[in-house]
Design a protein around this motif. Structure first.
Motif, short mmCIF file in Angstrom:
data_model
loop_
_atom_site.label_atom_id
_atom_site.label_comp_id
_atom_site.label_asym_id
_atom_site.label_seq_id
_atom_site.Cartn_x
_atom_site.Cartn_y
_atom_site.Cartn_z
N GLN A 1 43.57 79.06 62.05
CA GLN A 1 44.59 78.01 61.93
C GLN A 1 45.21 77.71 63.30
O GLN A 1 45.52 76.54 63.61
CB GLN A 1 45.69 78.43 60.95
CG GLN A 1 45.21 78.85 59.57
CD GLN A 1 44.59 77.71 58.78
OE1 GLN A 1 44.37 76.61 59.29
NE2 GLN A 1 44.29 77.97 57.52
N ASP B 1 39.86 80.52 57.41
CA ASP B 1 41.27 80.24 57.19
C ASP B 1 42.19 81.40 57.52
O ASP B 1 43.31 81.46 57.04
CB ASP B 1 41.50 79.77 55.75
CG ASP B 1 41.08 78.33 55.58
OD1 ASP B 1 41.85 77.46 56.00
OD2 ASP B 1 39.99 78.07 55.06
N VAL C 1 49.34 75.57 60.35
CA VAL C 1 49.18 75.67 58.90
C VAL C 1 49.15 77.13 58.48
O VAL C 1 48.56 77.98 59.15
CB VAL C 1 47.88 74.96 58.47
CG1 VAL C 1 47.55 75.26 57.00
CG2 VAL C 1 47.99 73.45 58.70
N SER D 1 53.28 82.33 52.02
CA SER D 1 52.67 81.19 51.34
C SER D 1 51.74 81.69 50.25
O SER D 1 50.86 82.52 50.51
CB SER D 1 51.90 80.34 52.35
OG SER D 1 51.20 79.30 51.71
N THR E 1 55.58 78.91 61.60
CA THR E 1 54.57 78.84 60.55
C THR E 1 55.17 79.37 59.24
O THR E 1 55.80 80.42 59.23
CB THR E 1 53.35 79.69 60.93
OG1 THR E 1 52.86 79.25 62.21
CG2 THR E 1 52.24 79.55 59.89
N SER F 1 47.76 79.45 55.49
CA SER F 1 46.83 79.45 54.37
C SER F 1 47.40 80.35 53.27
O SER F 1 47.72 81.51 53.52
CB SER F 1 45.46 79.97 54.81
OG SER F 1 44.54 79.94 53.74
N TRP G 1 41.19 70.45 58.26
CA TRP G 1 41.99 69.77 57.25
C TRP G 1 41.79 68.26 57.33
O TRP G 1 41.71 67.69 58.41
CB TRP G 1 43.47 70.11 57.44
CG TRP G 1 43.72 71.58 57.41
CD1 TRP G 1 44.07 72.38 58.46
CD2 TRP G 1 43.63 72.44 56.27
NE1 TRP G 1 44.19 73.69 58.05
CE2 TRP G 1 43.92 73.75 56.71
CE3 TRP G 1 43.31 72.24 54.93
CZ2 TRP G 1 43.91 74.85 55.86
CZ3 TRP G 1 43.30 73.33 54.07
CH2 TRP G 1 43.60 74.61 54.54
N GLY H 1 46.65 74.39 52.37
CA GLY H 1 47.50 74.99 53.37
C GLY H 1 48.85 74.31 53.34
O GLY H 1 49.02 73.26 52.72
N ARG I 1 52.42 73.45 55.97
CA ARG I 1 53.01 73.49 57.30
C ARG I 1 54.42 72.90 57.24
O ARG I 1 54.75 72.10 56.36
CB ARG I 1 52.16 72.72 58.30
CG ARG I 1 52.09 71.23 58.03
CD ARG I 1 51.12 70.54 58.97
NE ARG I 1 51.13 69.09 58.80
CZ ARG I 1 50.31 68.26 59.42
NH1 ARG I 1 49.41 68.73 60.27
NH2 ARG I 1 50.37 66.95 59.20
#
Length: 482
Positions: free
Chosen positions: A297, A292, A476, A401, A397, A478, A439, A463, A465
């Motif tokens: 990704q 990941d 995505v 996160s 992106t 992570s 995914w 994840g 997006r």
């Protein structure tokens, strides 16, 4: 389920009245903000049991299909033949000879890129990026190296950048031999031809983000050209969200008795980033391990948008930084911490890869144009064009996160920074079982920056997006534990 009062937070957990399902998620997302109907993205098959629906491949839009129809394998063939005609493009070959060597080849490439830029209305620029490489094991004297950098500035978020490279230089088996013919049709005239064709195709079109096409030199001596390019971009604080090297993308057959594979393109993508610290590795392993990282990704994204009948290609993801004993220009960008990957043909012809021209034991050696499959190269160009279009027209992106881990709970809360794109519609959370390679489920959560889902973070990978109003999806992100 109670409707949220704050646009930045949607809590998705079961109550006596409702339990989280695909329908409940959709209702919450609609309440939170604008939403693109219907899931889209990577792998096929049924979704795993749990919230959300199954993910599907993102289909090309009408404008992208029009672009793909304009890819011309005859132009690509003409480019490869012209590059071969320079005799050698060795990094240490003549810089001043008007017809032979790396200098003449560089001048010709600049002219081709400038011809495309002339149709861009000033949005595309071409520059020579020149530096002197000091003596090294494969550079016996200080040597001038020139990269040709072509930039198409984005209209909406120009600071968001996507880079594609190929290397102009060629070689024979003896890397210090800069006088013998080294045609370099496949390695890497093929990649250069793809980039010259891409420049022609994108010059007249508008993209939200910026696209940089780098035709670099010094690759065969130690990826020096791309290393300088990546270092300069890093020093400038460039937000490079994806980078691809096209290196040896011209032949669908190895000519060694193995079966040709004219509709497969390999994409090498690293696992554990070599640029990260031990602490970063420990954090990343907590949420997804080597599968990941940002480059992985990126690989999933390419497969989701470019593995289809419109490109007529299958993207074979290789979870490895590069082939044994060798490496390409994407490594320069990986070393600077950027997500990057390498496109290359399905089977290499090792009999002619290093360009030694002649007949040995009755076998023709030399990286000549006759070994190339120009219709295959056109399909490679379509994969690159589809990938660039899908990245540069979509939102960026998601950044910062996080998967919140401050308390023991069977619910999972994610957060991220909202993007700045004016056509941003919202976000989707994706998830999969820890044993799945890609995914499987998507949950539309709307225009929010925090969401709580009735799914234990101990059991699955998450994840997030971004989605725009036209249905374009970002790669995505992570989440890190936070």
């Amino acid at each position: 389920m109670e409707q949220p009062t704050d646009k930045t937070d949607v809590r998705m957990k079961p109550t006596r009245r409702t339990f989280l399902s695909a329908g409940a998620v959709a209702a919450a997302a609609v309440a939170a903000g604008p939403l693109i109907a219907g899931p889209a993205f990577a792998s096929g098959g049924a979704a795993a049991p749990g919230p959300g629906g199954p993910l599907h491949a993102q289909k090309p839009d009408r404008e992208l299909r029009k672009l793909l129809a304009e890819v011309d394998h005859r132009r690509i063939e003409a480019t490869v033949n012209r590059l071969v005609a320079f005799g050698t493009r060795h990094t240490a070959s003549s810089q001043t000879d008007p017809v032979r060597g790396i200098g003449a080849a560089t001048t010709w490439v600049v002219e081709q890129m400038q011809a495309s830029a002339a149709a861009s209305g000033g949005r595309m620029t071409v520059e020579r990026q020149t530096f002197t490489q000091p003596v090294s094991s494969e550079i016996p004297v200080p040597t001038q190296i020139t990269n040709v950098i072509t930039t198409l500035r984005g209209d909406v978020t120009p600071d968001r950048i996507y880079v594609v490279t190929a290397h102009l230089d060629s070689r024979v088996t003896n890397v210090l031999n800069f006088t013998d013919d080294a045609p370099g049709a496949d390695d890497d005239g093929s990649g250069v031809a793809v980039l010259i064709e891409l420049a022609r195709l994108i010059a007249t079109r508008h993209f939200e983000a910026t696209i940089v096409l780098g035709i670099v030199a010094g690759e065969e001596q130690g990826i020096y050209g791309s290393a300088f390019m990546a270092q300069q971009m890093k020093a400038a604080g460039a937000d490079i969200q994806a980078m691809f090297s096209n290196d040896i993308v011209g032949a669908s057959s190895a000519f060694d008795g193995t079966k040709p594979d004219p509709h497969t393109l390999r994409l090498f993508i690293e696992g554990v980033p070599t640029s990260e610290t031990a602490q970063q590795t420990a954090i990343r392993e907590a949420v997804g391990g080597e599968n990941d990282g940002p480059s992985r990704q990126l690989g999933r994204f390419v497969s989701s948008v470019a593995d289809n009948s419109d490109t007529d290609m299958r993207i074979r993801l290789i979870w490895r930084r590069d082939r044994y004993l060798r490496g390409s220009d994407h490594i320069s960008f990986l070393d600077q911490g950027y997500p990057a990957a390498r496109f290359t043909e399905p089977r290499e012809n090792f009999n002619h890869e290093h360009n030694d021209v002649g007949v040995i034991d009755g076998v023709q050696h030399g990286d000549l144009a006759e070994f190339c499959d120009f219709e295959y190269m056109a399909r490679v160009a379509k994969v690159n064009a589809t990938t660039l279009w899908s990245l540069a027209q979509a939102p960026g992106t998601p950044k910062n996160s996080l998967l919140l881990t401050e308390s023991l709970t069977n619910l999972s809360t994610l957060s991220w920074n909202r993007g700045t794109e004016p056509d941003l519609a919202g976000y989707e959370v994706v998830w999969r079982e820890t044993t799945d390679p890609d995914w499987t489920n998507v949950i539309a959560v709307g225009d929010v920056t925090t969401v709580t889902i009735d799914l234990s973070k101990d059991n699955v990978f998450f994840g997030v997006r971004a989605v725009d109003q036209s249905g374009h999806r970002s790669p995505v992100a992570s989440p890190q534990p936070g």
